[in-house]
Design a protein around this motif. Structure first.
Motif, short mmCIF file in Angstrom:
data_model
loop_
_atom_site.label_atom_id
_atom_site.label_comp_id
_atom_site.label_asym_id
_atom_site.label_seq_id
_atom_site.Cartn_x
_atom_site.Cartn_y
_atom_site.Cartn_z
N ILE A 110 8.51 6.91 -18.15
CA ILE A 110 9.79 6.01 -16.62
C ILE A 110 11.06 6.65 -17.09
O ILE A 110 12.12 6.10 -15.59
CB ILE A 110 9.98 4.58 -17.05
N HIS A 111 11.30 7.37 -18.29
CA HIS A 111 12.88 7.08 -18.05
C HIS A 111 13.59 9.10 -18.03
O HIS A 111 13.92 9.33 -18.16
CB HIS A 111 13.37 7.24 -19.56
N ILE A 112 12.24 9.88 -18.07
CA ILE A 112 11.82 10.70 -18.16
C ILE A 112 11.47 12.18 -16.64
O ILE A 112 11.74 12.56 -15.26
CB ILE A 112 11.14 12.22 -19.10
N THR A 113 10.19 11.26 -15.89
CA THR A 113 8.66 11.77 -15.35
C THR A 113 9.75 11.10 -14.09
O THR A 113 10.04 12.50 -13.31
CB THR A 113 7.55 11.27 -15.35
N LEU A 114 9.58 10.02 -13.76
CA LEU A 114 10.58 9.34 -12.14
C LEU A 114 11.75 9.90 -11.55
O LEU A 114 11.57 10.69 -11.27
CB LEU A 114 10.15 8.09 -12.55
N PRO A 115 12.69 9.87 -12.76
CA PRO A 115 13.75 10.70 -12.71
C PRO A 115 13.85 11.99 -11.94
O PRO A 115 14.43 12.23 -10.80
CB PRO A 115 15.47 10.46 -13.58
N ASN A 116 13.23 12.44 -12.27
CA ASN A 116 12.88 14.70 -12.58
C ASN A 116 11.89 14.66 -10.88
O ASN A 116 12.12 15.38 -10.32
CB ASN A 116 12.47 15.70 -13.58
N LEU A 117 11.06 13.42 -10.79
CA LEU A 117 10.38 14.12 -9.48
C LEU A 117 10.80 13.23 -8.27
O LEU A 117 10.07 13.17 -7.39
CB LEU A 117 9.10 12.75 -10.74
N ARG A 118 11.93 12.38 -8.46
CA ARG A 118 12.45 11.51 -7.64
C ARG A 118 12.70 12.15 -6.71
O ARG A 118 12.16 11.82 -5.02
CB ARG A 118 14.18 10.95 -7.68
N SER A 119 12.91 13.72 -5.90
CA SER A 119 13.06 14.49 -5.07
C SER A 119 11.45 14.85 -4.49
O SER A 119 11.53 14.77 -3.56
CB SER A 119 13.86 15.79 -5.04
N PHE A 120 10.50 15.16 -5.62
CA PHE A 120 9.57 15.50 -5.11
C PHE A 120 8.08 13.98 -4.75
O PHE A 120 7.82 14.58 -3.31
CB PHE A 120 8.58 15.82 -6.61
N ILE A 121 9.11 12.91 -5.26
CA ILE A 121 8.01 11.45 -4.37
C ILE A 121 8.63 11.40 -2.97
O ILE A 121 7.70 11.19 -2.08
CB ILE A 121 9.46 10.42 -5.41
N GLY A 122 10.39 11.60 -2.34
CA GLY A 122 10.42 11.81 -1.46
C GLY A 122 9.59 12.76 -0.22
O GLY A 122 9.99 12.20 0.61
#
Length: 274
Positions: free
Chosen positions: A189-201
């Motif tokens: 939640i605190h490392i993977t998701l924030p750093n993947l935000r642009s990739f998820i987009g």
């Protein structure tokens, strides 16, 4: 010399404007023309008689449902492939095979799987629980079949995008968080998701636009009932030709949804990750 970069990209820009932007703008303009050549909302008012509301709802359901399935499976596959283990190359190859299968072939294959009588899915359910399911009895179950078929074919591209993002996250962040006592869920939640935000987009825009335009799968699996916006456009075009105003109006509605969807995704995922 300063104009050289612009001159080099000018042919590509001209190609996109001539074969993408101009036909789109022309189609939107023609959708507002009535049979007498005047500008009006005649075609959009006529759409109310062809269940355009139901087609919009079905399209949104398929898009949201398929994206959720593909993101969930994509995260699962990317998490597994981001680790080193024996057989990783073989699993990677197997994972991307669906990308090479033609859409028509995938649709026909899933039509066999979800046949009401004698389908593979019902054979398994009957052997395990003694039941048979009519997968096409309701609109929702029919759309679920489309979501599953589309997710099987397109989850690999989502997995590859997320895997590229996970590979770019420094391992030190996970080591430090683990030393501080953060469990796997909190690290996700605190490392993977924030750093993947642009990739998820990127994954959402790439797949979301294609989900709104999904055509061959629903046409083969469920025909034009329940209708999606794409199958409605096709149905209107084939039944009202040479008058194509209704089809253009439905296509413009579809274009509007795609633009709104892209704007929302860019707004939510376009910022800098912390």
């Amino acid at each position: 010399m300063r104009l050289t970069p612009f001159l080099l990209v000018l042919p590509a820009v001209g190609y996109i404007v001539a074969f993408s932007f101009f036909p789109t703008i022309d189609a939107v303009y023609l959708s507002f023309q009535d049979p007498h050549g005047g500008l009006s909302l005649h075609n959009y008012q006529e759409l109310a008689y062809f269940n355009v509301g139901g087609a919009v709802l079905d399209t949104v359901l398929v898009t949201v449902g398929a994206l959720l399935i593909q993101l969930a499976l994509g995260f699962l596959v990317a998490s597994v492939l981001s680790r080193e283990f024996l057989g990783k190359r073989a699993l990677s190859t197997i994972t991307i095979i669906p990308m090479g299968v033609a859409t028509v072939v995938a649709a026909i294959t899933f039509s066999f799987i979800f046949q009401t009588s004698g389908g593979y899915a019902n054979t398994v359910l009957h052997s395990l629980f003694g039941i048979n399911v009519n997968w096409y009895q309701t609109s929702l179950s029919s759309l679920l079949v489309v979501m599953l078929a589309d997710s099987w074919k397109n989850t690999p591209i989502v997995s590859l995008i997320l895997l590229a993002g996970m590979s770019s996250i420094p391992r030190e962040l996970y080591y430090s968080a683990a030393i501080d006592g953060a469990g796997s869920v909190r690290r996700f939640i605190h490392i993977t998701l924030p750093n993947l935000r642009s990739f998820i987009g990127v994954a959402l825009i790439l797949r979301g636009v294609q989900e709104f335009n999904i055509f061959a799968l629903p046409l083969i699996l469920i025909g034009d009932h329940p209708p999606l916006l794409t199958t409605l456009v096709y149905n209107l075009y084939t039944t009202t030709f040479p008058e194509v105003g209704l089809a253009l109006a439905a296509a413009t509605v579809l274009l509007g949804f795609i633009l709104v969807f892209m704007g929302v995704v860019i707004k939510l995922t376009g910022g800098r990750s912390s």
